[in-house]
Scaffold this active site. Structure first.
Site, PDB file in Angstrom:
ATOM      1  N   LYS A   1      -8.079   6.399   4.462  1.00  0.00           N
ATOM      2  CA  LYS A   1      -7.286   7.598   4.173  1.00  0.00           C
ATOM      3  C   LYS A   1      -8.129   8.637   3.437  1.00  0.00           C
ATOM      4  O   LYS A   1      -8.808   8.308   2.456  1.00  0.00           O
ATOM      5  CB  LYS A   1      -6.057   7.243   3.332  1.00  0.00           C
ATOM      6  CG  LYS A   1      -5.200   8.455   2.968  1.00  0.00           C
ATOM      7  CD  LYS A   1      -4.068   8.066   2.019  1.00  0.00           C
ATOM      8  CE  LYS A   1      -3.249   9.284   1.616  1.00  0.00           C
ATOM      9  NZ  LYS A   1      -2.235   8.950   0.576  1.00  0.00           N
TER      10      LYS A   1
ATOM     11  N   HIS B   1      -8.866  11.130  -2.503  1.00  0.00           N
ATOM     12  CA  HIS B   1      -8.186  12.420  -2.558  1.00  0.00           C
ATOM     13  C   HIS B   1      -9.060  13.422  -3.308  1.00  0.00           C
ATOM     14  O   HIS B   1      -9.565  13.117  -4.386  1.00  0.00           O
ATOM     15  CB  HIS B   1      -6.836  12.296  -3.277  1.00  0.00           C
ATOM     16  CG  HIS B   1      -5.886  11.350  -2.623  1.00  0.00           C
ATOM     17  ND1 HIS B   1      -6.065   9.981  -2.636  1.00  0.00           N
ATOM     18  CD2 HIS B   1      -4.748  11.584  -1.928  1.00  0.00           C
ATOM     19  CE1 HIS B   1      -5.073   9.406  -1.980  1.00  0.00           C
ATOM     20  NE2 HIS B   1      -4.267  10.351  -1.539  1.00  0.00           N
TER      21      HIS B   1
END
Length: 250
Positions: A168, A141
Protein backbone atom coordinates in the site's frame (compact mmCIF):
# COMPACT_ATOMS: atom_id res chain seq x y z
CA UNK A 1 0.32 -15.92 -6.13
CA UNK A 2 -3.33 -14.93 -5.86
CA UNK A 3 -4.62 -13.52 -2.57
CA UNK A 4 -8.05 -14.87 -1.63
CA UNK A 5 -9.83 -13.70 1.51
CA UNK A 6 -13.13 -15.21 2.61
CA UNK A 7 -13.68 -16.53 -0.89
CA UNK A 8 -12.93 -13.24 -2.62
CA UNK A 9 -10.01 -12.82 -5.01
CA UNK A 10 -8.14 -9.60 -4.25
CA UNK A 11 -7.30 -7.86 -7.52
CA UNK A 12 -8.12 -4.71 -9.42
CA UNK A 13 -10.77 -6.30 -11.64
CA UNK A 14 -13.22 -6.23 -8.75
CA UNK A 15 -11.85 -3.64 -6.30
CA UNK A 16 -12.73 -3.82 -2.64
CA UNK A 17 -14.17 -0.81 -0.85
CA UNK A 18 -13.03 -0.59 2.76
CA UNK A 19 -14.75 1.57 5.38
CA UNK A 20 -12.79 2.53 8.52
CA UNK A 21 -14.26 2.29 12.02
CA UNK A 22 -12.64 4.80 14.35
CA UNK A 23 -14.65 4.64 17.55
CA UNK A 24 -13.04 5.40 20.90
CA UNK A 25 -15.06 2.97 23.02
CA UNK A 26 -15.60 -0.75 22.52
CA UNK A 27 -19.37 -0.23 22.33
CA UNK A 28 -19.01 2.43 19.66
CA UNK A 29 -16.61 0.28 17.62
CA UNK A 30 -18.72 -2.87 17.74
CA UNK A 31 -22.03 -1.12 17.12
CA UNK A 32 -20.72 0.67 14.06
CA UNK A 33 -18.95 -2.40 12.71
CA UNK A 34 -22.18 -4.36 13.07
CA UNK A 35 -24.14 -1.69 11.19
CA UNK A 36 -21.60 -1.68 8.36
CA UNK A 37 -21.49 -5.47 8.12
CA UNK A 38 -25.28 -5.73 8.06
CA UNK A 39 -25.45 -3.06 5.34
CA UNK A 40 -23.26 -5.18 3.06
CA UNK A 41 -19.98 -3.25 3.24
CA UNK A 42 -17.45 -5.81 1.91
CA UNK A 43 -14.52 -4.74 4.08
CA UNK A 44 -14.06 -2.95 7.39
CA UNK A 45 -10.88 -1.43 8.76
CA UNK A 46 -10.63 -1.23 12.52
CA UNK A 47 -8.47 1.81 13.20
CA UNK A 48 -7.34 0.56 16.58
CA UNK A 49 -5.19 3.64 17.19
CA UNK A 50 -8.41 5.57 18.00
CA UNK A 51 -9.44 3.05 20.68
CA UNK A 52 -9.22 4.43 24.22
CA UNK A 53 -8.28 0.99 25.57
CA UNK A 54 -5.37 0.37 23.21
CA UNK A 55 -2.83 0.03 26.02
CA UNK A 56 -4.86 -2.75 27.70
CA UNK A 57 -4.36 -6.05 25.86
CA UNK A 58 -7.45 -7.59 27.48
CA UNK A 59 -9.64 -4.76 26.22
CA UNK A 60 -8.12 -5.05 22.73
CA UNK A 61 -8.80 -8.78 22.77
CA UNK A 62 -12.43 -8.19 23.80
CA UNK A 63 -12.96 -5.86 20.84
CA UNK A 64 -11.33 -8.36 18.49
CA UNK A 65 -13.53 -11.17 19.83
CA UNK A 66 -16.58 -9.04 19.10
CA UNK A 67 -15.36 -8.09 15.66
CA UNK A 68 -14.71 -11.74 14.81
CA UNK A 69 -18.38 -12.55 15.39
CA UNK A 70 -19.56 -9.51 13.45
CA UNK A 71 -17.32 -9.97 10.41
CA UNK A 72 -18.02 -13.61 9.60
CA UNK A 73 -18.77 -12.63 6.00
CA UNK A 74 -16.94 -9.31 5.98
CA UNK A 75 -13.20 -8.86 5.46
CA UNK A 76 -11.55 -7.25 8.49
CA UNK A 77 -8.36 -5.18 8.33
CA UNK A 78 -6.76 -4.21 11.65
CA UNK A 79 -4.64 -1.05 11.61
CA UNK A 80 -2.66 0.67 14.35
CA UNK A 81 -1.66 3.86 12.60
CA UNK A 82 1.17 5.78 14.25
CA UNK A 83 1.39 9.55 14.48
CA UNK A 84 4.28 9.60 12.03
CA UNK A 85 1.97 8.00 9.46
CA UNK A 86 -1.07 10.17 10.13
CA UNK A 87 -2.64 8.20 12.99
CA UNK A 88 -3.12 8.50 16.74
CA UNK A 89 -0.83 5.83 18.18
CA UNK A 90 2.30 6.87 20.05
CA UNK A 91 4.36 3.86 21.12
CA UNK A 92 7.79 2.33 20.77
CA UNK A 93 8.69 -0.07 17.99
CA UNK A 94 8.64 -2.99 20.44
CA UNK A 95 5.26 -1.98 21.87
CA UNK A 96 3.76 -1.73 18.40
CA UNK A 97 5.27 -5.06 17.37
CA UNK A 98 3.87 -6.77 20.48
CA UNK A 99 0.43 -5.28 19.85
CA UNK A 100 0.32 -6.40 16.22
CA UNK A 101 1.31 -9.94 17.21
CA UNK A 102 -1.44 -9.96 19.86
CA UNK A 103 -3.92 -8.88 17.20
CA UNK A 104 -2.80 -11.71 14.93
CA UNK A 105 -3.09 -14.25 17.77
CA UNK A 106 -6.73 -13.30 18.28
CA UNK A 107 -7.51 -14.71 14.82
CA UNK A 108 -10.11 -12.04 14.13
CA UNK A 109 -8.42 -9.85 11.52
CA UNK A 110 -7.99 -11.22 8.02
CA UNK A 111 -5.44 -8.51 7.27
CA UNK A 112 -3.05 -6.55 9.48
CA UNK A 113 -1.40 -3.30 8.44
CA UNK A 114 2.37 -3.00 8.97
CA UNK A 115 4.02 0.37 8.43
CA UNK A 116 7.15 -0.12 6.33
CA UNK A 117 9.30 2.53 7.99
CA UNK A 118 8.14 1.86 11.56
CA UNK A 119 10.30 -1.26 11.93
CA UNK A 120 14.00 -1.95 11.47
CA UNK A 121 13.18 -5.43 10.15
CA UNK A 122 9.62 -5.45 8.78
CA UNK A 123 10.13 -8.80 7.03
CA UNK A 124 10.66 -10.57 10.35
CA UNK A 125 7.46 -9.11 11.82
CA UNK A 126 5.53 -9.89 8.65
CA UNK A 127 6.61 -13.54 8.88
CA UNK A 128 5.52 -13.74 12.53
CA UNK A 129 2.09 -12.32 11.69
CA UNK A 130 1.67 -14.66 8.72
CA UNK A 131 2.64 -17.64 10.89
CA UNK A 132 -0.31 -16.73 13.10
CA UNK A 133 -2.71 -16.81 10.17
CA UNK A 134 -2.95 -13.15 9.19
CA UNK A 135 -2.26 -11.64 5.80
CA UNK A 136 -0.20 -8.45 5.83
CA UNK A 137 -0.65 -5.09 4.12
CA UNK A 138 2.74 -3.35 4.07
CA UNK A 139 2.06 0.38 3.94
CA UNK A 140 3.66 3.77 3.60
CA UNK A 141 1.97 7.18 3.74
CA UNK A 142 3.49 10.49 2.67
CA UNK A 143 1.34 13.40 3.86
CA UNK A 144 3.77 16.03 2.57
CA UNK A 145 4.29 15.31 -1.11
CA UNK A 146 4.20 12.89 -3.99
CA UNK A 147 7.74 11.66 -4.66
CA UNK A 148 9.07 11.49 -8.21
CA UNK A 149 8.01 8.47 -10.21
CA UNK A 150 11.48 6.91 -10.03
CA UNK A 151 11.50 7.32 -6.26
CA UNK A 152 8.07 5.69 -5.91
CA UNK A 153 9.10 2.81 -8.14
CA UNK A 154 12.26 2.25 -6.06
CA UNK A 155 10.26 2.41 -2.83
CA UNK A 156 7.63 -0.05 -4.03
CA UNK A 157 10.28 -2.43 -5.35
CA UNK A 158 12.00 -2.42 -1.95
CA UNK A 159 8.67 -3.06 -0.24
CA UNK A 160 8.11 -6.18 -2.36
CA UNK A 161 11.26 -7.69 -0.85
CA UNK A 162 9.60 -7.90 2.58
CA UNK A 163 7.23 -10.72 1.51
CA UNK A 164 3.99 -8.97 2.47
CA UNK A 165 0.73 -10.12 0.90
CA UNK A 166 -0.39 -6.66 -0.28
CA UNK A 167 1.53 -3.41 -0.79
CA UNK A 168 0.00 0.00 0.00
CA UNK A 169 1.21 3.49 -0.92
CA UNK A 170 -0.63 6.74 -0.18
CA UNK A 171 0.83 10.13 -1.15
CA UNK A 172 -0.17 13.79 -1.06
CA UNK A 173 -0.37 15.66 -4.38
CA UNK A 174 0.35 19.35 -4.93
CA UNK A 175 -0.61 19.23 -8.61
CA UNK A 176 -2.63 17.05 -10.97
CA UNK A 177 0.68 15.89 -12.44
CA UNK A 178 1.37 14.29 -9.05
CA UNK A 179 -1.91 12.39 -9.30
CA UNK A 180 -1.02 11.28 -12.82
CA UNK A 181 2.41 10.14 -11.62
CA UNK A 182 0.92 8.03 -8.83
CA UNK A 183 -1.50 6.34 -11.23
CA UNK A 184 1.30 5.77 -13.73
CA UNK A 185 3.43 4.10 -11.07
CA UNK A 186 0.45 1.97 -10.06
CA UNK A 187 0.10 0.72 -13.62
CA UNK A 188 3.85 0.06 -13.79
CA UNK A 189 3.77 -1.95 -10.56
CA UNK A 190 0.82 -4.04 -11.72
CA UNK A 191 2.72 -5.01 -14.85
CA UNK A 192 6.06 -5.52 -13.06
CA UNK A 193 4.61 -7.55 -10.17
CA UNK A 194 1.42 -9.12 -11.54
CA UNK A 195 1.07 -11.61 -8.68
CA UNK A 196 1.25 -9.04 -5.88
CA UNK A 197 -1.83 -6.86 -5.16
CA UNK A 198 -1.24 -3.16 -4.64
CA UNK A 199 -3.31 -0.40 -3.06
CA UNK A 200 -2.51 3.17 -4.01
CA UNK A 201 -4.17 6.50 -3.51
CA UNK A 202 -3.50 10.16 -3.99
CA UNK A 203 -4.87 11.94 -0.94
CA UNK A 204 -6.82 15.17 -0.55
CA UNK A 205 -9.53 16.53 -2.82
CA UNK A 206 -7.07 16.79 -5.71
CA UNK A 207 -6.47 13.04 -5.59
CA UNK A 208 -10.12 12.00 -5.36
CA UNK A 209 -10.03 10.52 -8.86
CA UNK A 210 -7.51 7.94 -7.64
CA UNK A 211 -9.97 6.74 -4.98
CA UNK A 212 -12.69 5.92 -7.48
CA UNK A 213 -10.64 5.18 -10.61
CA UNK A 214 -7.44 3.75 -9.21
CA UNK A 215 -8.58 0.22 -10.01
CA UNK A 216 -8.37 1.08 -13.72
CA UNK A 217 -4.60 1.37 -13.19
CA UNK A 218 -4.23 -1.70 -10.97
CA UNK A 219 -5.15 -0.67 -7.41
CA UNK A 220 -7.10 -3.51 -5.81
CA UNK A 221 -8.73 -1.57 -3.00
CA UNK A 222 -9.95 1.85 -1.98
CA UNK A 223 -11.01 3.42 1.31
CA UNK A 224 -14.32 5.24 1.68
CA UNK A 225 -15.59 7.34 4.54
CA UNK A 226 -18.32 6.37 6.96
CA UNK A 227 -20.50 9.45 6.46
CA UNK A 228 -18.52 12.42 7.73
CA UNK A 229 -15.94 10.25 9.51
CA UNK A 230 -12.86 9.99 7.26
CA UNK A 231 -9.60 8.34 8.29
CA UNK A 232 -7.52 10.19 5.67
CA UNK A 233 -7.80 13.38 3.62
CA UNK A 234 -9.99 13.12 0.53
CA UNK A 235 -12.03 10.03 1.42
CA UNK A 236 -15.42 9.92 -0.30
CA UNK A 237 -18.61 8.48 1.27
CA UNK A 238 -19.04 4.74 0.72
CA UNK A 239 -22.22 4.84 -1.34
CA UNK A 240 -20.76 7.44 -3.71
CA UNK A 241 -17.58 5.39 -4.20
CA UNK A 242 -19.59 2.21 -4.80
CA UNK A 243 -21.85 3.88 -7.38
CA UNK A 244 -18.96 5.51 -9.30
CA UNK A 245 -16.91 2.29 -9.39
CA UNK A 246 -19.93 0.36 -10.64
CA UNK A 247 -20.39 2.92 -13.43
CA UNK A 248 -16.74 2.74 -14.41
CA UNK A 249 -16.69 -1.07 -14.33
CA UNK A 250 -19.64 -1.21 -16.70
Amino acid sequence: MAVIIKGRLIDAKDPLICVPVMGKSATEILNRANELAESGVPMIEWRADHFEGLSDSAKVRDVLDGLREITTDTILLATVRTKDQGGEASMSQEELKTLLIEIAQAHAADLIDVEYFSFENPARLITRLQERGALVVLSHHDFVETPKRAVMRTLLSSMTEQDADIIKLAVMPVSMQDVSNLLSVTAWFSEEYPGLPIITMSMGSMGAISRVGGFCFGSCMTFASDGDAASAPGQIPYEDVKNIINLLKN
